[in-house]
Design a protein around this motif. Structure first.
Motif, PDB file in Angstrom:
ATOM      1  N   UNK A   3       0.817  -1.206   0.000  1.00  0.00           N
ATOM      2  CA  UNK A   3       0.000   0.000   0.000  1.00  0.00           C
ATOM      3  C   UNK A   3       0.857   1.264   0.000  1.00  0.00           C
ATOM      4  N   UNK A   4       1.409   1.586   1.140  1.00  0.00           N
ATOM      5  CA  UNK A   4       2.278   2.755   1.190  1.00  0.00           C
ATOM      6  C   UNK A   4       3.738   2.362   1.258  1.00  0.00           C
ATOM      7  N   UNK A   5       3.971   1.100   1.302  1.00  0.00           N
ATOM      8  CA  UNK A   5       5.327   0.600   1.481  1.00  0.00           C
ATOM      9  C   UNK A   5       5.813  -0.059   0.193  1.00  0.00           C
ATOM     10  N   UNK A  56       0.017   5.816  -3.689  1.00  0.00           N
ATOM     11  CA  UNK A  56       0.877   4.626  -3.626  1.00  0.00           C
ATOM     12  C   UNK A  56       1.347   4.221  -5.021  1.00  0.00           C
ATOM     13  N   UNK A  57       2.470   3.569  -5.074  1.00  0.00           N
ATOM     14  CA  UNK A  57       3.024   3.149  -6.361  1.00  0.00           C
ATOM     15  C   UNK A  57       2.053   2.253  -7.130  1.00  0.00           C
ATOM     16  N   UNK A  58       1.300   1.445  -6.403  1.00  0.00           N
ATOM     17  CA  UNK A  58       0.384   0.518  -7.076  1.00  0.00           C
ATOM     18  C   UNK A  58      -0.655   1.248  -7.915  1.00  0.00           C
ATOM     19  N   UNK A 107       6.717  -9.079 -14.388  1.00  0.00           N
ATOM     20  CA  UNK A 107       5.742  -8.563 -13.431  1.00  0.00           C
ATOM     21  C   UNK A 107       4.849  -9.698 -12.928  1.00  0.00           C
ATOM     22  N   UNK A 108       4.668  -9.728 -11.639  1.00  0.00           N
ATOM     23  CA  UNK A 108       3.810 -10.734 -11.017  1.00  0.00           C
ATOM     24  C   UNK A 108       2.580 -10.017 -10.463  1.00  0.00           C
ATOM     25  N   UNK A 109       1.424 -10.543 -10.772  1.00  0.00           N
ATOM     26  CA  UNK A 109       0.208  -9.904 -10.286  1.00  0.00           C
ATOM     27  C   UNK A 109      -0.268  -8.860 -11.271  1.00  0.00           C
ATOM     28  N   UNK A 110      -1.583  -8.617 -11.227  1.00  0.00           N
ATOM     29  CA  UNK A 110      -2.144  -7.707 -12.208  1.00  0.00           C
ATOM     30  C   UNK A 110      -2.542  -6.385 -11.609  1.00  0.00           C
ATOM     31  N   UNK A 111      -3.396  -5.679 -12.344  1.00  0.00           N
ATOM     32  CA  UNK A 111      -3.862  -4.375 -11.885  1.00  0.00           C
ATOM     33  C   UNK A 111      -4.760  -4.526 -10.680  1.00  0.00           C
ATOM     34  N   UNK A 112      -4.916  -3.451  -9.994  1.00  0.00           N
ATOM     35  CA  UNK A 112      -5.794  -3.473  -8.822  1.00  0.00           C
ATOM     36  C   UNK A 112      -7.234  -3.533  -9.274  1.00  0.00           C
TER      37      UNK A 112
END
Lengths: 371, 456
Positions: B259-261, B290-292, B451-456
């Motif tokens: 999140x913020x980290x 956040x970067x995400x 990249x692992x994992x997709x968009x939020x």
């Protein structure tokens, strides 16, 4: 066409990269030519580059010494003149000349009166068609008696008042020579270096053996320094103690110099060894970063010196006094020659008085204030 | 071997690209009558993350539309209700008329930068002109607002002149006391930071001046809406240090965006020589999205506090370095400074590190060496809303440790290193990262990113 362009690009990249990455390489190469000259049917080479040739002409050989003891190899052609005036500036008080030919037979030498304590002159009868060796040294140079020397650096723009420093040095008769860690002058011009040498000769009773500082590189990459003073990096012994002066004027030690240092470290492994350079590998005040440009190189260098048993490291560049250690080697920064001083440190112009016992190591390093 | 096959080198690609950009005449595009250069058409195509659907059609070169500064037009476009007509006076600057009954909230809503800059990006952009680019180089590298001023954008020019003046002022404010105090150990830290800040502001205003006059030639990149929660990279790094034996490294890295980290780790391993650098740490976002969800919730402006630990083994040189560092790092979306800067950002960081060296055998060193950390850079976002997303930054790094170190030279090792780095995801899963840096050593790296994992 494509191959030509590729070669051109490669050459340009190579020149660019080497130019940026080895800023002191040219100085290291030029060091090897210090102390060599040929004229008037005479070929001269000072062993180890421990003196620079100031004059070789018309029967005069004039050197600027950069060590208490050095030997000059002279090869006279068959048509060389026999009567030569041999003058050594920046010599040890009481230095004598031993001149022999290739077979060890002594040459005729006549000592002339001293004009200054550190200027020596002799009339020498050279033998045409032979090789000869002229060794200049004080009588006690190869004893193992304890002695004291001074460490100084960073005169720079305070050249006009450097006489105060020499006056203080002269008060201690036990000091044998000044071991100088760079920045003799502000910009390293010929005029400034000549003034430095004239003031030294006029005011100091002991010689000064130096490496250059980054300020000397400001003019023509220290070519004038190498012409007038001598090598940027060199090594000599006195009373069995080894002294190495290393060119770190570009915040690095060139691989050529490091190779030479490796030899000196090996040579002095079982002896007392004092190493000086201008820019300290590691500034004890890290946020200032007044040390080497690449800390990894610095850490590697001090580690190497520690493993080789170096007894003392002396630095300049930072215009104050610091006593610390690097890789366990006692280290001192003494940039107290008069250049813009570091404020709030409680130290003004100063030098160090270093007592060395060739059999026991460095006994004491004392701070001597000038003002 | 390439026999009988035409050689299509990188140089040729670069030359064609440069030629397209510099020599592109106006082309008549099928988008409703706007003049668009060949480079514009290529740059806005789907191949580079753009869209075939025409965006705002740039004003035809030489048309009167350019007399309205983009800032004003942007403000007009962001306001609700009927759009007031900008007015121009013969002597003064063009101004947007204020709505007589505008509530404070409405005025606030008219700000260019909040919450995002998309409105500015979508606003008509100034036309590209060659003359300002030339002026931005000479004498613009010394007079930083001159490029924008030549382009007729006096507001931007004033800002850049002011930034340059501030930069020079800070350099003087730092250097003069440093000289007067003889780089005193008691004051050098903050004075050095002030000097470097000045150098940063000066350098970045110089680069901003260049960007301001060249940006109209292309469709600027956008802040990525989202970034993957985890990225892994593997590549090759080459280091040429005249004083070291190592040359070739495996380059490994990982970034985890929470999140913020943000957690980061990297390793450089020289398989033949044994040099090993491991660095790991975390950054906490104090301010900004956040970067995400960087682009969804913000414009890329951010402020982080970060901490890292370093282990660096030098087997040939015979020592190991260990240490830690803390720093503040910020990034500012330059679109807030003006629409000419859309797609670009400046960044900077300041911190300190403490490091110790250990030597094998009887050598003992109990020192802890501090170091001032300082970075600044000018960057651009890559991609325009498609899968291609990333950034490229031209930067200065003041640190003297690591595999690059500072520039060796006559000044006594005071200057750090310069570099260019980029990281871009080309597809949802795959991307590349590359960097080149010149300090005491030359360094180049090329890595493949997964990249692992997709968009939020």
């Amino acid at each position: 066409m494509s191959g030509g362009l590729r070669a051109l690009g490669l050459t340009a990249a190579l020149l660019l990269s080497t130019g940026c990455m080895r800023p002191s390489e040219d100085r290291a190469v030029r060091d090897t030519r210090v102390g060599r000259a040929e004229a008037d049917a005479l070929k001269v080479e000072v062993e180890g580059g421990l003196a620079s040739v100031r004059t070789l002409a018309s029967g005069t050989l004039e050197l600027w010494g950069q060590a208490p003891v050095f030997t000059t190899r002279v090869t006279a052609a068959a048509d060389a003149r026999t009567d030569w005036l041999f003058t050594v500036h920046n010599a040890m008080p009481g230095a004598e000349l031993v001149a022999v030919d290739g077979a060890g037979s002594p040459l005729d030498v006549v000592a002339l009166p001293d004009a200054h304590p550190t200027v020596k002159a002799w009339r020498v009868a050279l033998r045409p068609g032979t090789d000869m060796r002229l060794t200049v040294a004080p009588p006690d140079w190869d004893t193992r008696e304890p002695f004291r020397f001074a460490a100084l650096a960073d005169v720079q723009e305070a050249l006009s008042k450097v006489g105060d420093v020499y006056a203080k040095l002269n008060q201690d008769p036990s000091l044998r020579f000044i071991f100088f860690a760079g920045d003799l002058t502000e910009f390293g011009t010929r005029e400034q270096l000549e003034e430095f040498q004239q003031r030294l000769e006029a005011d100091s009773r002991i010689p000064l053996y130096a490496t250059l500082g980054n300020h000397e590189t400001f003019t023509d990459d220290a070519r004038e320094y190498q012409r007038l003073v001598g090598r940027a990096s060199q090594h000599f012994t006195f009373h069995g103690v080894h002294f190495s002066l290393v060119d770190s004027g570009s915040s690095t030690v060139d691989p050529l110099v490091e190779e030479a240092l490796d030899g000196w470290l090996e040579e002095a492994r079982d002896a007392v060894h004092v190493v000086a350079m201008h820019i300290p590998p590691l500034d004890p005040i890290g946020v200032r970063g007044g040390g080497f440009a690449v800390r990894n190189e610095a850490a590697g260098l001090v580690g190497k010196m520690a493993r080789a048993g170096v007894d003392l490291t002396l630095y300049g560049h930072i215009h104050s006094y610091y006593s610390f250690s690097n890789a366990g080697i006692p280290a001192f920064i003494s940039g107290g020659g008069g250049a813009i001083p570091e404020r709030f440190d409680g130290v003004g112009r100063h030098f160090l008085a270093v007592d060395v016992d060739p059999s026991a190591g460095v006994r004491e390093v004392g701070l001597v204030r000038v003002d | 071997m390439g026999h009988g096959r035409p050689v299509w080198s990188a140089r040729a690609t670069f030359a064609v690209g440069l030629g397209l950009w510099l020599a592109s005449g106006a082309a008549w595009a099928q988008d409703g009558g706007g003049w668009r250069s060949a480079f514009d058409l290529l740059a806005s195509g789907p191949e580079l993350g753009g869209s075939d659907i025409p965006r705002d059609v740039p004003a035809r070169r030489g048309s009167d539309a350019s007399v309205v500064p983009p800032e004003v037009m942007a403000r007009v476009l962001t306001e609700e209700g009927p759009r007031p007509v900008p007015t121009a006076s013969a002597e003064g600057p063009v101004v947007a008329p204020e709505a007589p009954d505008a509530a404070p909230d409405a005025l606030e809503a008219g700000r260019v930068s909040e919450p995002r800059v998309r409105l500015v990006e979508d606003a008509p952009r100034p036309p590209f002109k060659v003359a300002p680019v030339a002026v931005a180089v000479v004498p613009g590298l010394l007079l930083h607002g001159l490029g924008a001023w030549t382009a007729g954008d006096t507001q931007t020019a004033k800002g850049l002149f002011a930034a340059e003046a501030i930069g020079l002022g800070l350099i003087g404010a730092g250097l003069v006391p440093i000289a007067l105090t003889g780089a005193s150990r008691k004051t050098i830290g903050p004075l050095y930071a002030v000097t470097l800040t000045g150098a940063g502001v000066f350098s970045l205003s110089m680069l901003a001046n260049l960007y301001a006059v060249t940006s109209p030639a292309f469709d600027p990149g956008r802040v990525p809406d989202t970034l993957p929660p985890l990225e892994l990279d593997l590549g090759y790094q080459y280091v040429n240090d005249a004083t070291a034996d190592y040359r070739n490294f495996f380059a490994l890295g990982a970034v985890a965006r929470l999140s913020k980290v943000q957690l980061q780790a990297s390793a450089r391993l020289a398989p033949d020589e044994g040099n090993t650098l491991i660095r790991a740490g975390a950054a906490y976002r104090l301010w900004g999205a956040p970067e995400r969800t960087l682009g969804l919730d913000g414009d890329g402006t951010s402020l982080d506090v970060e901490g890292f630990a370093t282990y660096h083994r030098y087997p040939t040189e015979g020592f190991t370095l260990g240490g830690g560092e803390v720093a503040l790092k910020g990034r500012y979306a330059m679109a807030r400074f003006g629409p000419r800067f859309a797609g670009s950002f400046v960044e900077g960081g300041v911190g300190v590190s403490a490091q110790a060296y250990s030597y094998p055998g009887r050598v003992d060193d109990d020192n802890l060496y501090g170091q001032l950390l300082y970075t600044f850079g000018y960057g651009v976002w890559l991609g325009r809303g498609g899968p291609l997303r990333g950034e490229a930054v031209l930067f200065y790094d003041h640190r003297k440790d690591g595999l690059v170190g500072g520039l060796r030279g006559r000044g006594g090792g005071m200057v750090g290193s310069f570099g260019l780095k980029g990281r871009v995801l080309v597809t949802e899963r795959w991307g590349v990262a590359a960097e080149a840096q010149a300090g005491g050593a030359l360094m180049g790296r090329l890595s493949l990113v997964y990249a692992v994992g997709g968009d939020t």
